[in-house]
Design an enzyme around this catalytic site. Structure first.
Site, short mmCIF file in Angstrom:
data_model
loop_
_atom_site.label_atom_id
_atom_site.label_comp_id
_atom_site.label_asym_id
_atom_site.label_seq_id
_atom_site.Cartn_x
_atom_site.Cartn_y
_atom_site.Cartn_z
N LYS A 21 0.95 -1.18 0.07
CA LYS A 21 0.14 0.07 0.03
C LYS A 21 0.87 1.53 -0.01
O LYS A 21 0.60 2.10 -0.89
CB LYS A 21 -0.97 0.07 1.07
CG LYS A 21 -1.98 -1.16 1.45
CD LYS A 21 -3.00 -0.82 2.51
CE LYS A 21 -2.37 -0.93 4.04
NZ LYS A 21 -1.89 -2.20 4.37
N ARG A 96 -9.74 1.46 8.28
CA ARG A 96 -9.40 0.12 8.53
C ARG A 96 -10.45 -0.63 9.41
O ARG A 96 -10.13 -1.86 9.63
CB ARG A 96 -8.23 0.04 9.50
CG ARG A 96 -7.00 -0.67 8.68
CD ARG A 96 -5.82 -0.42 9.51
NE ARG A 96 -4.61 -1.30 9.55
CZ ARG A 96 -3.52 -0.86 8.80
NH1 ARG A 96 -3.49 0.26 8.43
NH2 ARG A 96 -2.59 -1.68 8.63
N ARG A 130 11.59 -7.94 5.79
CA ARG A 130 11.65 -6.57 5.71
C ARG A 130 12.90 -5.88 6.86
O ARG A 130 12.71 -6.68 7.98
CB ARG A 130 10.25 -5.77 5.92
CG ARG A 130 10.43 -4.34 5.94
CD ARG A 130 9.29 -3.78 5.41
NE ARG A 130 8.13 -4.09 6.34
CZ ARG A 130 6.84 -3.73 6.05
NH1 ARG A 130 6.70 -3.37 4.88
NH2 ARG A 130 5.79 -4.42 6.77
N ARG A 163 11.18 -4.37 12.14
CA ARG A 163 10.23 -3.30 12.66
C ARG A 163 9.51 -4.48 13.88
O ARG A 163 9.11 -5.53 13.49
CB ARG A 163 9.07 -3.05 11.62
CG ARG A 163 8.81 -1.47 11.88
CD ARG A 163 8.01 -1.14 10.68
NE ARG A 163 6.51 -1.92 10.45
CZ ARG A 163 5.62 -1.32 9.75
NH1 ARG A 163 6.08 -0.84 8.74
NH2 ARG A 163 4.41 -2.10 9.75
N ARG A 174 -1.51 -9.80 12.61
CA ARG A 174 -2.25 -8.76 11.70
C ARG A 174 -3.11 -8.99 10.60
O ARG A 174 -4.20 -8.40 10.37
CB ARG A 174 -1.13 -7.81 11.31
CG ARG A 174 -0.38 -6.76 12.51
CD ARG A 174 0.83 -6.46 12.40
NE ARG A 174 1.28 -5.27 10.94
CZ ARG A 174 2.28 -5.51 10.42
NH1 ARG A 174 3.49 -6.51 10.66
NH2 ARG A 174 2.30 -4.77 9.21
P1 ADP Z 1 0.60 -2.51 7.59
O1 ADP Z 1 -0.26 -1.98 6.42
O2 ADP Z 1 1.85 -3.19 7.25
O3 ADP Z 1 -0.13 -3.05 8.63
P2 ADP Z 1 0.78 0.40 8.65
O4 ADP Z 1 2.10 1.06 8.61
O5 ADP Z 1 -0.52 0.58 7.87
O6 ADP Z 1 1.44 -1.26 8.25
O7 ADP Z 1 -0.01 0.18 10.05
C1 ADP Z 1 1.01 -0.47 11.28
C2 ADP Z 1 0.05 -0.40 12.55
O8 ADP Z 1 -0.46 0.87 12.63
C3 ADP Z 1 -1.20 -1.40 12.43
O9 ADP Z 1 -1.01 -2.57 12.79
C4 ADP Z 1 -1.98 -0.50 13.52
O10 ADP Z 1 -1.80 -0.97 14.69
C5 ADP Z 1 -1.74 0.72 13.21
N1 ADP Z 1 -2.55 1.35 12.31
C6 ADP Z 1 -2.51 2.12 11.22
N2 ADP Z 1 -3.58 2.30 10.67
C7 ADP Z 1 -4.43 2.45 11.53
C8 ADP Z 1 -6.08 2.65 11.47
N3 ADP Z 1 -6.68 3.10 10.39
N4 ADP Z 1 -6.91 2.21 12.45
C9 ADP Z 1 -6.31 1.50 13.56
N5 ADP Z 1 -4.86 1.28 13.65
C10 ADP Z 1 -4.16 1.57 12.64
#
Ligand code: ADP
Length: 220
Positions: A21, A96, A130, A163, A174
């Site tokens: 993404k 999300r 990663r 990470r 996740r």
């Molecule tokens: P990925 O897409 O690889 O899961 P992100 O960088 O988008 O990684 O998100 C990392 C973490 O940040 C998520 O696992 C969650 O804990 C939090 N997060 C990100 N966006 C949201 C959201 N819209 N709502 C709730 N938590 C979020």
């Protein structure tokens, strides 16, 4: 470069963790001349700066859970009200949950939702390989884009790290959260959603995304 389809400026990128993404969103944002807004990046920034939100978010993030809706919604609403979002935005990692999607509809309903479809097997391979540089932000992958010396950043020489939420048990967690909380949005967005195959290289996914957006633009 400005978009050839200026109507399509509110774009949501939806997909499982490590589906690409962020990479896709940053290129499309440049091409469409709108900001790339990643809630993951925003939240990691808050955690690093130890803000009140960051302290509340950290424990959820390191366990692979979602940060509670009220916190994320408030933060994103304030971001979207900034002037640079007036022409639109590319949202990466938001919404999300159904609650976040309902909140977004009230302030800025999307024009198109781009869904990146990637198998779970591929996601585990990507995430667990990663490696990130916490000093300069560079990202490597042990298999796809390895650093010249194992675990050392090519750019600044710092030691690379995994990470916290990229370990296999956390990635699986996740994925479970994605299936339960986020995947229902695929149906919710209905005709507004376009699915593309994201199992290939970043360039292949980008090409599919551009072509899907062109098709939507033509039919708008
Ligand atoms: P990925 O897409 O690889 O899961 P992100 O960088 O988008 O990684 O998100 C990392 C973490 O940040 C998520 O696992 C969650 O804990 C939090 N997060 C990100 N966006 C949201 C959201 N819209 N709502 C709730 N938590 C979020």
């Amino acid at each position: 470069m400005q978009s050839a389809f200026p109507v399509l400026v509110r774009i949501i990128i939806l997909g499982p963790p490590s589906s690409g993404k962020g990479t896709l969103a940053s290129v499309l944002a440049k091409e469409h001349g709108v900001p790339h807004i990643s809630t993951g990046d925003i939240l990691r920034g808050e955690v690093d700066r130890r803000t009140e939100l960051g302290q509340k978010a950290a424990s959820h993030m390191s366990k692979g859970k979602l940060v509670p809706d009220d916190l994320v919604i408030r933060k994103i609403e304030s971001r979207l009200s900034q002037e640079d979002c007036a022409r639109g935005f590319i949202l990466d990692g938001y919404p999300r949950t159904v609650g976040q999607a309902v909140a977004l509809d009230k302030i800025a309903a999307p024009d198109v939702v781009l869904h990146i479809d990637v198998t779970e097997e591929e996601i585990i391979r990507r995430a667990t390989g990663r490696r990130v540089c916490k000093t300069c932000g560079a990202i490597f992958h042990v298999e796809f884009s390895p650093p010249k010396t194992a675990d050392v950043c090519d750019i600044c020489g710092s030691k690379l790290a995994i990470r916290e939420d990229d370990t296999e048990p956390t990635v699986r967690k996740r994925l479970g959260v994605y299936r339960e909380m986020t995947a229902p949005l695929i149906e919710r967005y209905g005709d507004m959603l376009v699915s593309i195959d994201g199992n290939g290289t970043p360039d292949e996914t980008l090409e599919r995304a551009r072509s899907a957006l062109r098709d939507v633009g033509r039919n708008a």
